[in-house]
Design a protein around this motif. Structure first.
Motif, PDB file in Angstrom:
ATOM      1  N   TYR A 101      29.369  44.790  50.037  1.00  0.00           N
ATOM      2  CA  TYR A 101      29.170  45.019  51.460  1.00  0.00           C
ATOM      3  C   TYR A 101      28.929  46.505  51.688  1.00  0.00           C
ATOM      4  O   TYR A 101      29.742  47.350  51.299  1.00  0.00           O
ATOM      5  N   GLY A 102      27.802  46.841  52.304  1.00  0.00           N
ATOM      6  CA  GLY A 102      27.452  48.230  52.539  1.00  0.00           C
ATOM      7  C   GLY A 102      28.088  48.748  53.813  1.00  0.00           C
ATOM      8  O   GLY A 102      27.961  48.143  54.876  1.00  0.00           O
ATOM      9  N   ILE A 103      28.798  49.878  53.694  1.00  0.00           N
ATOM     10  CA  ILE A 103      29.371  50.544  54.869  1.00  0.00           C
ATOM     11  C   ILE A 103      28.388  51.568  55.402  1.00  0.00           C
ATOM     12  O   ILE A 103      28.121  51.639  56.595  1.00  0.00           O
ATOM     13  N   TYR A 104      27.852  52.371  54.473  1.00  0.00           N
ATOM     14  CA  TYR A 104      26.786  53.320  54.748  1.00  0.00           C
ATOM     15  C   TYR A 104      25.743  53.136  53.644  1.00  0.00           C
ATOM     16  O   TYR A 104      26.001  52.446  52.654  1.00  0.00           O
ATOM     17  N   PRO A 124      48.997  38.055  20.238  1.00  0.00           N
ATOM     18  CA  PRO A 124      49.078  37.464  21.578  1.00  0.00           C
ATOM     19  C   PRO A 124      47.810  36.733  22.009  1.00  0.00           C
ATOM     20  O   PRO A 124      46.698  37.059  21.591  1.00  0.00           O
ATOM     21  N   THR A 125      47.998  35.745  22.860  1.00  0.00           N
ATOM     22  CA  THR A 125      46.934  35.140  23.646  1.00  0.00           C
ATOM     23  C   THR A 125      47.281  35.381  25.111  1.00  0.00           C
ATOM     24  O   THR A 125      48.450  35.248  25.508  1.00  0.00           O
ATOM     25  N   VAL A 126      46.285  35.748  25.909  1.00  0.00           N
ATOM     26  CA  VAL A 126      46.541  36.165  27.290  1.00  0.00           C
ATOM     27  C   VAL A 126      45.562  35.483  28.231  1.00  0.00           C
ATOM     28  O   VAL A 126      44.342  35.504  28.001  1.00  0.00           O
ATOM     29  N   PHE A 127      46.102  34.890  29.297  1.00  0.00           N
ATOM     30  CA  PHE A 127      45.289  34.396  30.407  1.00  0.00           C
ATOM     31  C   PHE A 127      45.592  35.261  31.619  1.00  0.00           C
ATOM     32  O   PHE A 127      46.753  35.456  31.974  1.00  0.00           O
ATOM     33  N   ARG A 128      44.558  35.806  32.263  1.00  0.00           N
ATOM     34  CA  ARG A 128      44.760  36.784  33.345  1.00  0.00           C
ATOM     35  C   ARG A 128      43.909  36.454  34.559  1.00  0.00           C
ATOM     36  O   ARG A 128      42.755  36.044  34.439  1.00  0.00           O
ATOM     37  N   ILE A 129      44.504  36.670  35.738  1.00  0.00           N
ATOM     38  CA  ILE A 129      43.795  36.595  37.018  1.00  0.00           C
ATOM     39  C   ILE A 129      43.861  37.975  37.658  1.00  0.00           C
ATOM     40  O   ILE A 129      44.950  38.548  37.783  1.00  0.00           O
ATOM     41  N   THR A 130      42.712  38.516  38.049  1.00  0.00           N
ATOM     42  CA  THR A 130      42.656  39.873  38.590  1.00  0.00           C
ATOM     43  C   THR A 130      41.918  39.898  39.922  1.00  0.00           C
ATOM     44  O   THR A 130      40.854  39.294  40.058  1.00  0.00           O
ATOM     45  N   VAL A 131      42.486  40.605  40.894  1.00  0.00           N
ATOM     46  CA  VAL A 131      41.822  40.882  42.172  1.00  0.00           C
ATOM     47  C   VAL A 131      41.579  42.387  42.236  1.00  0.00           C
ATOM     48  O   VAL A 131      42.518  43.172  42.076  1.00  0.00           O
ATOM     49  N   GLU A 132      40.317  42.774  42.453  1.00  0.00           N
ATOM     50  CA  GLU A 132      39.965  44.197  42.353  1.00  0.00           C
ATOM     51  C   GLU A 132      38.918  44.575  43.404  1.00  0.00           C
ATOM     52  O   GLU A 132      37.749  44.239  43.263  1.00  0.00           O
ATOM     53  N   PRO A 133      39.316  45.282  44.459  1.00  0.00           N
ATOM     54  CA  PRO A 133      38.323  45.806  45.399  1.00  0.00           C
ATOM     55  C   PRO A 133      37.819  47.171  44.937  1.00  0.00           C
ATOM     56  O   PRO A 133      38.595  48.113  44.796  1.00  0.00           O
ATOM     57  N   GLU A 134      36.523  47.270  44.678  1.00  0.00           N
ATOM     58  CA  GLU A 134      35.931  48.531  44.243  1.00  0.00           C
ATOM     59  C   GLU A 134      35.348  49.276  45.434  1.00  0.00           C
ATOM     60  O   GLU A 134      34.623  48.703  46.254  1.00  0.00           O
ATOM     61  N   PHE A 135      35.645  50.567  45.532  1.00  0.00           N
ATOM     62  CA  PHE A 135      35.052  51.438  46.554  1.00  0.00           C
ATOM     63  C   PHE A 135      34.065  52.351  45.831  1.00  0.00           C
ATOM     64  O   PHE A 135      34.467  53.199  45.023  1.00  0.00           O
ATOM     65  N   LEU A 136      32.779  52.171  46.119  1.00  0.00           N
ATOM     66  CA  LEU A 136      31.720  52.807  45.338  1.00  0.00           C
ATOM     67  C   LEU A 136      30.868  53.735  46.186  1.00  0.00           C
ATOM     68  O   LEU A 136      30.381  53.349  47.252  1.00  0.00           O
ATOM     69  N   TYR A 137      30.705  54.974  45.681  1.00  0.00           N
ATOM     70  CA  TYR A 137      29.714  55.898  46.239  1.00  0.00           C
ATOM     71  C   TYR A 137      28.572  55.995  45.243  1.00  0.00           C
ATOM     72  O   TYR A 137      28.781  56.268  44.051  1.00  0.00           O
ATOM     73  N   GLU A 138      27.343  55.775  45.704  1.00  0.00           N
ATOM     74  CA  GLU A 138      26.162  55.835  44.844  1.00  0.00           C
ATOM     75  C   GLU A 138      25.080  56.634  45.566  1.00  0.00           C
ATOM     76  O   GLU A 138      24.626  56.258  46.645  1.00  0.00           O
ATOM     77  N   SER A 139      24.671  57.741  44.967  1.00  0.00           N
ATOM     78  CA  SER A 139      23.695  58.622  45.609  1.00  0.00           C
ATOM     79  C   SER A 139      22.305  58.000  45.593  1.00  0.00           C
ATOM     80  O   SER A 139      22.037  57.049  44.857  1.00  0.00           O
TER      81      SER A 139
END
Length: 220
Positions: free
Chosen positions: A104-107, A148-163
């Protein structure tokens, strides 16, 4: 306390199409120190190669699947009042999963990209060696290391600046990625755990003839 520094090169082929493939390679170095219950130190370096397939459902939502192969070298030290144990371990792991991401673009140069990811990984032992040193001498120690064996659930909001791209088509970018992850790990015992974290990325990105190349460094 653990510090992690990593670098990764990513190539996205067919990015202008609804379905595209990605290829990546990189490394990650982790340094850890602890004092409870005994003084410890560890240094690990991991090398990663992987591939993924992504699909754009619309302009704001896309998802995909991935698989990675990781080779890891770890050196650790455990010190007590009577002995010092130094260990060297080599392992490889295979992981795969799927994720769903929105954008989602903010600017024009600022984006929010929330992600929900599911992953499964399993680690395999290549070689191990532990040596215990006391005032009387040194001896090789046999240590049980269930992989080990691992099962993972991840929630990650990325805040990105791209010129905007310069005259050579190169963009600078910086991102902040807070995350919340819950995992189920089986390694002799079964452990359920949830953690929060944040990591930062900065690098350069180039789009040319339907192929995206990206090199970045991150700190966790």
């Amino acid at each position: 306390v653990t510090q992690v520094v990593s670098a990764l090169s990513l190539f996205d082929v067919g990015i202008s199409e609804k379905t595209s493939s990605q290829y990546r390679f990189g490394f990650k170095q982790s340094d850890g120190k602890g004092n409870h219950p005994i003084k410890s130190f560890s240094k690990a370096r991991a090398y990663r190669v992987g591939a993924s397939l992504s699909h754009s459902f619309n302009e704001k939502v896309f998802g995909g699947t991935f698989v990675d192969l990781i080779y890891t070298q770890t050196k650790s030290s455990f010190q007590s009042a009577f002995t010092n144990v130094i260990g060297k371990i080599r392992t490889y792991s295979v992981s795969g999963g799927a994720q769903l991401t929105g954008q989602y673009g903010i600017y024009p140069e600022l984006w929010i990209k929330p992600t929900l990811a599911l992953s499964y990984s399993r680690e395999y032992l290549i070689r191990k060696r532990f040596v215990s040193t006391t005032s009387l001498g040194s001896a090789v120690v046999e240590a049980a290391l269930p992989m080990p064996t691992v099962f993972r659930i991840t929630v990650e909001p990325e805040f990105l600046y791209e010129s905007f791209a310069n005259q050579n088509g190169i963009k600078d970018f910086v991102s902040v990625n807070p995350s919340y992850a819950c995992e189920n790990m089986k390694s002799g015992n079964k452990i359920d755990d949830c953690n929060t974290g944040v990591y930062f990325q900065t690098g350069k990105k180039s789009d040319e003839e339907g192929v995206t190349g990206k090199l970045y460094f991150s700190y966790e």
